[in-house]
Design a protein around this motif. Sequence first.
Motif, PDB file in Angstrom:
ATOM      1  N   GLU A 324      55.407  63.639  27.348  1.00 27.99           N
ATOM      2  CA  GLU A 324      55.223  62.715  26.232  1.00 27.99           C
ATOM      3  C   GLU A 324      53.783  62.722  25.746  1.00 27.99           C
ATOM      4  O   GLU A 324      53.518  62.667  24.535  1.00 27.99           O
ATOM      5  CB  GLU A 324      55.660  61.317  26.658  1.00 27.99           C
ATOM      6  CG  GLU A 324      57.169  61.247  26.888  1.00 27.99           C
ATOM      7  CD  GLU A 324      57.652  59.893  27.356  1.00 27.99           C
ATOM      8  OE1 GLU A 324      58.879  59.672  27.338  1.00 27.99           O
ATOM      9  OE2 GLU A 324      56.804  59.053  27.753  1.00 27.99           O
ATOM     10  N   ARG A 327      53.308  65.739  23.808  1.00 25.26           N
ATOM     11  CA  ARG A 327      54.242  65.729  22.681  1.00 25.26           C
ATOM     12  C   ARG A 327      55.040  67.027  22.609  1.00 25.26           C
ATOM     13  O   ARG A 327      55.160  67.647  21.554  1.00 25.26           O
ATOM     14  CB  ARG A 327      53.500  65.453  21.374  1.00 25.26           C
ATOM     15  CG  ARG A 327      53.065  64.015  21.232  1.00 25.26           C
ATOM     16  CD  ARG A 327      52.309  63.684  19.975  1.00 25.26           C
ATOM     17  NE  ARG A 327      52.805  64.390  18.812  1.00 25.26           N
ATOM     18  CZ  ARG A 327      52.023  64.908  17.868  1.00 25.26           C
ATOM     19  NH1 ARG A 327      50.699  64.806  17.990  1.00 25.26           N
ATOM     20  NH2 ARG A 327      52.520  65.513  16.826  1.00 25.26           N
ATOM     21  N   PHE A 390      63.893  61.955  29.293  1.00 27.09           N
ATOM     22  CA  PHE A 390      63.262  62.809  28.287  1.00 27.09           C
ATOM     23  C   PHE A 390      64.061  62.805  26.989  1.00 27.09           C
ATOM     24  O   PHE A 390      63.494  62.819  25.894  1.00 27.09           O
ATOM     25  CB  PHE A 390      63.129  64.229  28.824  1.00 27.09           C
ATOM     26  CG  PHE A 390      62.419  65.170  27.893  1.00 27.09           C
ATOM     27  CD1 PHE A 390      61.038  65.220  27.842  1.00 27.09           C
ATOM     28  CD2 PHE A 390      63.135  66.012  27.045  1.00 27.09           C
ATOM     29  CE1 PHE A 390      60.375  66.089  26.976  1.00 27.09           C
ATOM     30  CE2 PHE A 390      62.485  66.880  26.178  1.00 27.09           C
ATOM     31  CZ  PHE A 390      61.092  66.914  26.151  1.00 27.09           C
ATOM     32  N   SER A 395      61.762  58.362  24.134  1.00 27.81           N
ATOM     33  CA  SER A 395      60.945  59.542  24.393  1.00 27.81           C
ATOM     34  C   SER A 395      60.922  60.479  23.193  1.00 27.81           C
ATOM     35  O   SER A 395      59.878  61.030  22.844  1.00 27.81           O
ATOM     36  CB  SER A 395      61.472  60.288  25.622  1.00 27.81           C
ATOM     37  OG  SER A 395      60.670  61.421  25.899  1.00 27.81           O
ATOM     38  N   LYS A 398      58.372  59.250  20.749  1.00 28.64           N
ATOM     39  CA  LYS A 398      56.994  59.532  21.163  1.00 28.64           C
ATOM     40  C   LYS A 398      56.622  60.987  20.921  1.00 28.64           C
ATOM     41  O   LYS A 398      55.479  61.308  20.607  1.00 28.64           O
ATOM     42  CB  LYS A 398      56.821  59.218  22.650  1.00 28.64           C
ATOM     43  CG  LYS A 398      56.915  57.749  23.003  1.00 28.64           C
ATOM     44  CD  LYS A 398      56.823  57.568  24.511  1.00 28.64           C
ATOM     45  CE  LYS A 398      57.020  56.121  24.916  1.00 28.64           C
ATOM     46  NZ  LYS A 398      57.004  55.956  26.396  1.00 28.64           N
ATOM     47  N   ARG A 399      57.590  61.893  21.097  1.00 32.36           N
ATOM     48  CA  ARG A 399      57.288  63.324  21.094  1.00 32.36           C
ATOM     49  C   ARG A 399      57.383  63.987  19.722  1.00 32.36           C
ATOM     50  O   ARG A 399      56.641  64.922  19.428  1.00 32.36           O
ATOM     51  CB  ARG A 399      58.217  64.052  22.068  1.00 32.36           C
ATOM     52  CG  ARG A 399      58.007  63.662  23.513  1.00 32.36           C
ATOM     53  CD  ARG A 399      58.918  64.437  24.448  1.00 32.36           C
ATOM     54  NE  ARG A 399      60.331  64.036  24.352  1.00 32.36           N
ATOM     55  CZ  ARG A 399      61.273  64.696  23.721  1.00 32.36           C
ATOM     56  NH1 ARG A 399      60.981  65.846  23.106  1.00 32.36           N
ATOM     57  NH2 ARG A 399      62.529  64.271  23.692  1.00 32.36           N
TER      58      ARG A 399
END
Length: 427
Positions: A324, A327, A390, A395, A398-399
Amino acid sequence: MKVLFVSPGWPKGRLWGELGFKFPSLSLAALAAVTPVEWSVELCDENIEPLALATDADLVAITAMTPQAPRAYQIAAQFKAVGKTVVMGGFHASNLPEEALQHLDSVVVGEGELIWPQLLADFQHGRLQRLYRSSDLIAMTAIPIARRQLFAGKKYLFTNTLQTTRGCPFDCEFCSVTAFYGRHYRKRPIDNVLAELEELRRRNSFAFFVDDNLVADRKYALELFAGMKGMGFKWLSHAPIDFADDREFIKAAGEAGCVALFVGFESLNQEALKAMGKVTNTATSYLEDAQVFRDNGIGILGSFVMGNDGDTPEVFERTLAFCEQARLEGAIFPILTPYPGTEVRRRLEAEGRILSNAWEDYDMEHVTFQPKGMSVAELQQGYDWLNRSFYSFGSMYKRIWKLHRSVQVFGPMNIGFRAALKRKKGN
């Protein structure tokens, strides 16, 4: 005469069996390309269609990776029961030919293109041998363009897969590639590759180079990228993380249309990287390296092997936090799997740590050996938690929330993996 090529399906309830997007077997299209013209060819891929035993094929040819081997043997038995001759090749049969011969009429070990026409001729004349092993590797100048007509009418995501090189100059202990191809890095002529790309772009603007390390030869890859520049492809392949060290090189890949690369981070522990032979990786520079990829328009599908000898239960949260923070647009987290023919299998066998030879569990989702730094249950549960975490919406946000040209690949991929994990849990 007619040959039916068969690609065994992945079991339902397994991640790779539940993924909605499917890719064809390039190895079967390569064999079809060297099949003499007097033979007609047909493909059944169980991942997208049911297998029909009623066929007018004279010969059935199966390819399988290790977790597909049990299903391949079942298919062979079914066809043999109705009087068909069945042959098999691929990674698993090449590493364990004596096992495969218990189920097949004939087995091909190693690269098949040179020996396949001989096998067909022997079959036609009633002298099929039990084992075929090519005396040499095929010259890269002799590799024909894959016979993609084999895929016509199939529901694949796309069929623009191709190979420019074979082998890898490195020797990671868990990798099956070196066991199959050796460490010699062989390259197709650039003009041949560009000619194939010209044909492919009539079908689709996306292309996937299945090479295990597309950029191992800088001069070769730069020439390829220069030839591709302006062709309009959006392409994917594999590269090591230290590709980021050469800014001119990675910039050329981005300018040639690269939107995503599979990158083997393998571990955040430098000692574990050293032990597995991952000599190209420096864990302390991973964050900076990932940013270099992104700065050149290239998203990363990272791979992290879970269950290395230096791993403890905290490895799962640490890996998620890194992904994360870096990224990473996508990732897989394979459990260390001691495939036949690999150095890690030899080591774990010598240490008495192999727990299972149930090949269907050699899918990188199941623990088949005794870990050192945690229990079997902790490794399995940690792997499951890491995948769910993930591919959670939190998540993903965030990525990949910032727009990047690779989102056209990784947006659908993240949703696809999330859906597959939910289906897997429901089975």
